[in-house]
Design a protein around this motif. Sequence first.
Motif, short mmCIF file in Angstrom:
data_model
loop_
_atom_site.label_atom_id
_atom_site.label_comp_id
_atom_site.label_asym_id
_atom_site.label_seq_id
_atom_site.Cartn_x
_atom_site.Cartn_y
_atom_site.Cartn_z
N GLY A 54 0.77 -1.23 0.00
CA GLY A 54 0.00 0.00 0.00
C GLY A 54 0.80 1.27 0.00
N ASP A 55 2.04 1.23 -0.52
CA ASP A 55 2.87 2.44 -0.51
C ASP A 55 2.75 3.25 -1.79
OD1 ASP A 55 4.22 0.82 -2.27
OD2 ASP A 55 6.18 0.98 -1.26
N GLY A 56 1.89 2.82 -2.71
CA GLY A 56 1.69 3.55 -3.95
C GLY A 56 2.79 3.34 -4.97
N ILE A 57 3.68 2.40 -4.69
CA ILE A 57 4.81 2.12 -5.58
C ILE A 57 4.87 0.63 -5.85
CG2 ILE A 57 7.32 2.22 -5.83
CD1 ILE A 57 7.30 4.63 -3.95
N ALA A 58 5.01 0.26 -7.11
CA ALA A 58 5.03 -1.16 -7.49
C ALA A 58 6.46 -1.63 -7.68
CB ALA A 58 4.24 -1.38 -8.77
N THR A 59 6.82 -2.68 -6.95
CA THR A 59 8.05 -3.39 -7.25
C THR A 59 7.83 -4.19 -8.53
OG1 THR A 59 7.35 -5.33 -5.99
CG2 THR A 59 8.55 -3.61 -4.79
N ARG A 60 8.88 -4.85 -9.02
CA ARG A 60 8.71 -5.64 -10.24
C ARG A 60 7.67 -6.75 -10.03
NH1 ARG A 60 11.34 -6.32 -15.13
NH2 ARG A 60 12.79 -4.67 -14.53
N GLU A 61 7.67 -7.40 -8.87
CA GLU A 61 6.68 -8.45 -8.62
C GLU A 61 5.28 -7.86 -8.57
OE1 GLU A 61 5.61 -12.05 -5.47
OE2 GLU A 61 7.34 -10.74 -5.10
N GLU A 62 5.13 -6.72 -7.93
CA GLU A 62 3.81 -6.09 -7.85
C GLU A 62 3.35 -5.62 -9.22
OE1 GLU A 62 3.90 -4.35 -3.26
OE2 GLU A 62 4.82 -3.19 -4.90
N PHE A 63 4.26 -5.12 -10.04
CA PHE A 63 3.88 -4.69 -11.38
C PHE A 63 3.53 -5.90 -12.24
CE2 PHE A 63 4.79 -2.76 -15.63
CZ PHE A 63 3.86 -1.74 -15.55
#
Length: 316
Positions: free
Chosen positions: A167-176
């Motif tokens: 929920g930090d508003g930033i996507a890591t590669r896995e989240e993306f």
Amino acid sequence: MLLNSLLPLFVLAAAAFAVPAQEKRIHHHADLSDRVHDDAQGFQYDHEAFLGKEESKTFDQLTPEESKDKLAKIVDRIDTDKDGYVSHAELHYWIKHRQRRYIEENVNKHWKDYDKNQDGKIGWEEYKNTTYGFYLGEEFDDIDDKATYKSMLTRDERRFKSADRDGDGIATREEFTAFLHPEEFDHMTDVIVQETVEDIDKNGDGKIDINEYIGDMYTTEDGEGEPDWVQTERKHFNEFRDTNKDGVMDGGEVANWILPGEVDHADNEAKHLIHETDTDKDGRLSLSELLDKADFVKTSTITDYGGMTLDEHDEL
């Protein structure tokens, strides 16, 4: 699901990066092929399952001799124990490998577009500004289909937040990756179901009735009778999709339809390919059997639907 509306060319150019949420609706066999898996209508599904679907035209442009030579090299890669045969286990592993590679390449392609500050992460603001920035200041007022673009933005943001687990508003590669390919992640199930219902549910009741279900696949032309496969889908809706027999599919039933539990479609496709190609019925495939069925095999997921190139970097 692709947008049904045809938007002005200048709008399409401005929104060229609006890919993920609108690129497709996720179905349970999306990674193998977007084709109907019906051998009576042709073998394109199996072609794409064997070869891969991104560069399908490449294989078709080869001469018969070139395509057989390329197929032989691919078969050698699949035959990991080098016994001269392709087993079910080897074929299953290969198809899964092609799926993973497709996802990785797709994420890499989009990552370059959205990670503008090259910090190894993609913030929601980076994604939103890259995708919609030209029109955000005007709230899409200059776009004819303003409602569609607002809906696209809402849908993208919802999917991005679901993928952004911390929920930090930033996507890591896995989240993306979860954002682009939610079908690969259990925690994305709810958003997949919601998107599917929104695409098909025309009366806005949050459920899918049989007319909406069929209408998403087939539109009857005046004076035309429904083909047999549509009648089969009606039967499937009544007998299998609508499990509580209330005349509609709710969220749980939609989830069972598009994400059916532990079904391994790569495993099923490996079995099907062996069934169609194994001439001597010994449960494994020789090179000669595969070459005899080259037209069947060369456009399946094994070769990326005809576009696979082989080099030292394509490691299993």
